[in-house]
Structures are given as structure tokens and as C-alpha cells.
Motif scaffolding. Structure first.
Motif, short mmCIF file in Angstrom:
data_model
loop_
_atom_site.label_atom_id
_atom_site.label_comp_id
_atom_site.label_asym_id
_atom_site.label_seq_id
_atom_site.Cartn_x
_atom_site.Cartn_y
_atom_site.Cartn_z
N ARG A 1 1.07 -1.25 -0.07
CA ARG A 1 -0.19 -0.36 0.10
C ARG A 1 0.87 1.26 0.01
O ARG A 1 1.93 1.64 1.08
N GLU A 2 0.79 2.31 -0.75
CA GLU A 2 0.86 3.41 -1.12
C GLU A 2 0.33 4.22 -0.03
O GLU A 2 -0.72 4.50 0.10
N TYR A 3 0.30 5.95 0.44
CA TYR A 3 0.11 6.51 1.00
C TYR A 3 1.23 7.84 1.32
O TYR A 3 2.77 7.43 1.08
N THR A 4 0.23 8.69 1.50
CA THR A 4 1.29 10.23 0.97
C THR A 4 1.72 10.76 2.53
O THR A 4 0.93 9.76 3.38
N TYR A 5 2.78 11.71 2.61
CA TYR A 5 3.21 11.75 4.12
C TYR A 5 3.42 13.45 3.82
O TYR A 5 3.79 14.04 3.64
N ASP A 6 2.95 13.29 5.33
CA ASP A 6 3.06 14.89 5.26
C ASP A 6 3.84 15.24 6.79
O ASP A 6 3.29 15.33 8.15
N GLN A 7 4.82 15.72 6.69
CA GLN A 7 5.98 16.47 8.10
C GLN A 7 4.54 17.08 9.02
O GLN A 7 5.08 17.06 10.18
N THR A 8 3.93 18.06 8.66
CA THR A 8 2.60 18.89 9.37
C THR A 8 2.09 18.10 10.02
O THR A 8 1.20 18.33 11.62
N GLY A 9 1.78 16.70 9.38
CA GLY A 9 0.10 15.76 10.86
C GLY A 9 1.37 14.61 10.71
O GLY A 9 0.34 13.62 10.28
N VAL A 10 2.29 14.62 11.49
CA VAL A 10 2.85 13.57 11.68
C VAL A 10 2.32 12.50 12.55
O VAL A 10 1.66 11.31 12.22
N LEU A 11 1.11 12.92 13.34
CA LEU A 11 0.32 12.26 14.49
C LEU A 11 -0.92 11.29 13.31
O LEU A 11 -0.74 9.91 13.85
N GLY A 12 -1.14 12.27 12.87
CA GLY A 12 -2.51 11.59 11.63
C GLY A 12 -1.76 10.43 10.44
O GLY A 12 -2.62 9.76 10.49
N LYS A 13 -0.46 10.78 10.07
CA LYS A 13 -0.07 9.73 9.25
C LYS A 13 0.83 8.69 9.47
O LYS A 13 0.09 7.67 9.07
N GLU A 14 0.62 8.95 11.00
CA GLU A 14 1.28 7.21 11.55
C GLU A 14 0.02 6.65 11.88
O GLU A 14 0.29 5.16 11.85
N ASN A 15 -0.59 6.98 12.36
CA ASN A 15 -2.38 6.68 12.92
C ASN A 15 -2.63 6.16 11.40
O ASN A 15 -3.44 4.70 11.11
N GLU A 16 -2.34 6.93 10.33
CA GLU A 16 -3.35 5.82 9.02
C GLU A 16 -2.00 5.07 8.51
O GLU A 16 -2.31 3.83 8.10
N ALA A 17 -0.65 5.09 8.68
CA ALA A 17 0.31 3.81 8.71
C ALA A 17 -0.41 2.72 9.40
O ALA A 17 -0.16 1.61 8.96
N ARG A 18 -0.92 3.23 10.84
CA ARG A 18 -1.49 1.78 11.82
C ARG A 18 -2.52 0.89 11.01
O ARG A 18 -2.41 0.42 10.88
N ILE A 19 -3.38 1.62 10.80
CA ILE A 19 -5.26 1.35 10.12
C ILE A 19 -4.79 0.59 8.94
O ILE A 19 -4.69 -0.37 8.70
N LEU A 20 -3.84 1.58 8.20
CA LEU A 20 -3.14 0.21 6.84
C LEU A 20 -2.28 -1.09 6.82
O LEU A 20 -3.02 -2.42 6.30
N ARG A 21 -1.30 -0.61 8.09
CA ARG A 21 -1.36 -1.99 8.53
C ARG A 21 -1.74 -3.11 8.53
O ARG A 21 -1.62 -4.65 8.43
N ALA A 22 -3.21 -3.36 9.25
CA ALA A 22 -3.73 -3.75 9.78
C ALA A 22 -4.45 -4.41 8.89
O ALA A 22 -5.13 -5.44 8.95
N GLU A 23 -5.10 -3.14 7.27
CA GLU A 23 -5.67 -3.64 6.78
C GLU A 23 -4.98 -4.26 5.75
O GLU A 23 -5.70 -5.20 5.09
N MET A 24 -3.71 -4.40 5.22
CA MET A 24 -2.77 -5.10 5.00
C MET A 24 -2.59 -6.38 6.27
O MET A 24 -2.09 -7.28 5.14
N LYS A 25 -1.82 -6.54 7.05
CA LYS A 25 -2.61 -8.21 7.62
C LYS A 25 -3.71 -9.21 7.04
O LYS A 25 -3.99 -9.76 7.15
N GLU A 26 -4.91 -8.07 7.39
CA GLU A 26 -5.89 -9.25 6.82
C GLU A 26 -6.17 -9.49 5.75
O GLU A 26 -6.65 -10.49 5.03
N GLU A 27 -5.61 -8.16 4.55
CA GLU A 27 -5.51 -8.81 2.76
C GLU A 27 -4.64 -9.65 3.22
O GLU A 27 -4.94 -11.00 2.53
#
Length: 187
Positions: free
Chosen positions: A134-160
Motif C-alpha cells: 500500500r502507498e500513502y502520502t506523508y506530510d511532516q506537518t501532520g505526523v500523528l495523523g499520518k502515523e495513525n493512517e500507517a497503523r490502520i493501513l498495516r492492520a488492513e494489509m494484515k487482513e488482506e
């Protein structure tokens, strides 16, 4: 009004046809109908494999019978070399990361018992690599939000990844299942 009546008739006719096909024991050719006839399956994975428990749960949900140990199994499913990685896909004009790619991979190999003998992995067979990215955009001004997005993506990837392992397991066993007698179909 006439259109609604035609649609209702079509729905009723489709339902009746589906009911008749199901009641006569019809199953499409090559369809997997009785995984339990294959015997029990054992997930041959190290305890540190993060997806091992999820794979076992998914196998049960897919109507497989789990063996308590390797010696009781009719089918062995070996899972090895699980890797989770992150790599930079692109950077912006200032040289900062703007897009990342997450990947989750595992190797799998299946062995079936033949003529009542214990299942043995073929010597020269290569592992089947299962990978989800999975690819996702990264923005250093919203690090916490992007870390949560990455965590959610990893969980979805595990299910897939688990879903793909189950589908590949069924597909590799499908010739055995389609060779089963359909004289006594599952209803």
C-alpha cells in the motif's frame, strides 16, 4: 406500474430457479464444496509470526478442521519469512518524503498426505510468496495523523495477507476437492 410488476416477476422467477438448483444438489464444476473431506490442516509457523493466529482463525472460518499437532495433520501449511517494510516512493522539491510504500510479505508452502502417509514438503518446490503493498502520502506537518493512517493501513494489509493465504490454500487444494465424489453433495 407495469415495470414494477415485470421486475417483481423476474425476481420471483430467479428465486425459484435458484431454489430448484440448490435443492437438486447442483454445484458448479470445480467448486469447493467439502474442505472437511480433505482432513485436518496444521499451520506450521513459528510463534513469532504475527499472522499465525489470524490464519488459523480464518481457516476455521473457511470450514477447515485444524489439527492439534503436526503428526495428526493431513495437510501442512508452512508460513515463513514474514517481513514488514517501508520504503520511500517519492520526495518533494525540498527533499522531504512525500510518499511512502508499506509492504507485508510471507512465504507459504503446502504439503498434503498421499495414500494415508504423513504429509511431506516436496524437496524441490519453491515457496509461494504472498505480498500486500500500500502507498500513502506523508506530510511532516501532520505526523500523528499520518502515523495513525500507517497503523490502520498495516492492520488492513494484515487482513488482506491472511485472506490471500486462505484463498491460495483453497486454490492449491482445489484439484483434490474437485476430484471428490459429488454423489453425496453438501446441502
Amino acid at each position: 406500474m407495469k415495470r414494477t410488476a415485470n421486475r417483481s416477476c423476474l425476481i420471483v422467477a430467479s428465486f425459484i430457479l435458484a431454489s430448484m438448483l440448490a435443492s437438486c444438489g447442483f454445484h458448479p464444476r470445480g467448486s469447493v464444496t467439502r474442505l472437511t473431506d480433505l482432513g485436518s490442516i496444521y499451520v506450521d509457523a513459528s510463534r513469532d509470526l504475527s499472522i499465525a493466529a489470524s490464519v488459523e482463525e480464518a481457516l476455521i472460518d473457511a470450514a477447515f478442521e485444524l489439527a492439534r499437532n503436526r503428526d495428526e495433520a493431513d495437510i501442512l501449511l508452512r508460513l515463513t519469512d514474514e517481513k514488514q517494510a517501508e520504503r520511500v516512493v517519492s520526495v518533494n522539491s525540498t527533499g522531504r518524503v512525500s510518499e511512502l510504500e508499506l509492504s507485508h510479505t510471507v512465504n507459504m508452502l503446502i504439503a498434503e498426505s498421499v495414500d494415508g502417509d504423513a504429509p511431506v514438503y516436496p524437496e524441490n518446490q519453491n515457496f509461494n510468496r504472498v505480498e500486500v503493498t500500500r502507498e500513502y502520502t506523508y506530510d511532516q506537518t501532520g505526523v500523528l495523523g499520518k502515523e495513525n493512517e500507517a497503523r490502520i493501513l498495516r492492520a488492513e494489509m494484515k487482513e488482506e495477507l491472511v485472506r490471500q493465504i486462505i484463498l491460495r490454500t483453497i486454490a492449491s487444494l482445489a484439484p483434490s476437492v474437485s476430484a471428490l465424489s459429488v454423489d453425496n453433495p453438501v446441502r
